[in-house]
Write an enzyme that holds these catalytic residues in place. Structure first.
Site, short mmCIF file in Angstrom:
data_model
loop_
_atom_site.label_atom_id
_atom_site.label_comp_id
_atom_site.label_asym_id
_atom_site.label_seq_id
_atom_site.Cartn_x
_atom_site.Cartn_y
_atom_site.Cartn_z
CB THR A 184 -11.38 17.17 18.28
OG1 THR A 184 -10.89 16.60 17.10
CG2 THR A 184 -12.76 17.69 18.05
N GLY A 189 -4.37 25.33 16.41
CA GLY A 189 -3.43 24.56 17.22
C GLY A 189 -2.53 25.42 18.09
CB CYS A 199 -7.54 25.12 20.85
SG CYS A 199 -8.53 23.87 21.72
CB THR A 221 -6.46 21.97 18.75
OG1 THR A 221 -7.85 21.93 19.03
CG2 THR A 221 -6.24 21.82 17.25
#
Length: 176
Positions: free
Chosen positions: A6, A161, A164, A167
């Site tokens: 997350t 995004g 990671c 993510t």
């Protein structure tokens, strides 16, 4: 505690407080869901809350936090401190594995199960595995652009995004 799966980011600028969270739920090295909702409004729509960690644990904490908000008349600071105290001392709550990021128009707090309530120095904070990337991007945008809080959250979350692996770029955004 190490949380994968997350990124939650909050930015405050020009009277706007905006929180964004990605939608990816990861179990080990497998993506289970791409459109989870990890950010929501609480406290009659005046408080934003997002979580990193176990979904079931976070739902329990959201419920407890919302009860604290009601108990303390919407006072975010008092609700955050009281939840952290309960989280640290309650035998059942102590086992919950999650972090909360909460904010209203005046305050931003990170709440942990260790009883910590952290108020960042800046008008941005992030949690989760992609949090450092999103926070770095948000700080750069806050310092070097005139973008709105919402635009900063959108751009910083997209950057997180890209970097990671836990993510994604399916972003849910809430604002107060």
């Amino acid at each position: 505690m190490k949380f994968h799966g997350t990124t939650i980011l909050v930015v405050r600028r020009n009277g706007q407080t905006v929180m964004g969270g990605d939608g990816q739920v990861t179990f080990g090295s497998t993506v289970l869901k791409g459109n989870a909702r990890k950010v929501r409004k609480l406290g009659e729509g005046k408080v934003l809350a997002g979580f990193a960690g176990s979904v079931a644990d976070a739902m329990t904490l959201f419920d407890r936090f919302e009860a604290k908000l009601r108990e303390w008349g919407g006072n975010l600071t008092k609700a955050a401190v009281e939840l952290a105290k309960d989280w640290r001392t309650d035998r059942v709550l102590r086992r919950l594995e999650a972090l909360l990021l909460v904010a209203d128009k005046e305050n931003i707090f990170i709440i942990s199960g260790n009883g910590e309530v952290i108020q960042p120095d800046d008008d941005a904070a992030a949690i989760g595995s992609g949090g450092p990337y999103a926070l770095a991007a948000a700080k750069a945008l806050l310092r070097n652009t005139d973008l709105s809080a919402r635009e900063i959250v959108e751009k910083a979350m997209m950057i997180a995004g890209e970097i990671c692996i836990y993510t994604n770029q399916n972003i849910v955004i809430e604002e107060v």
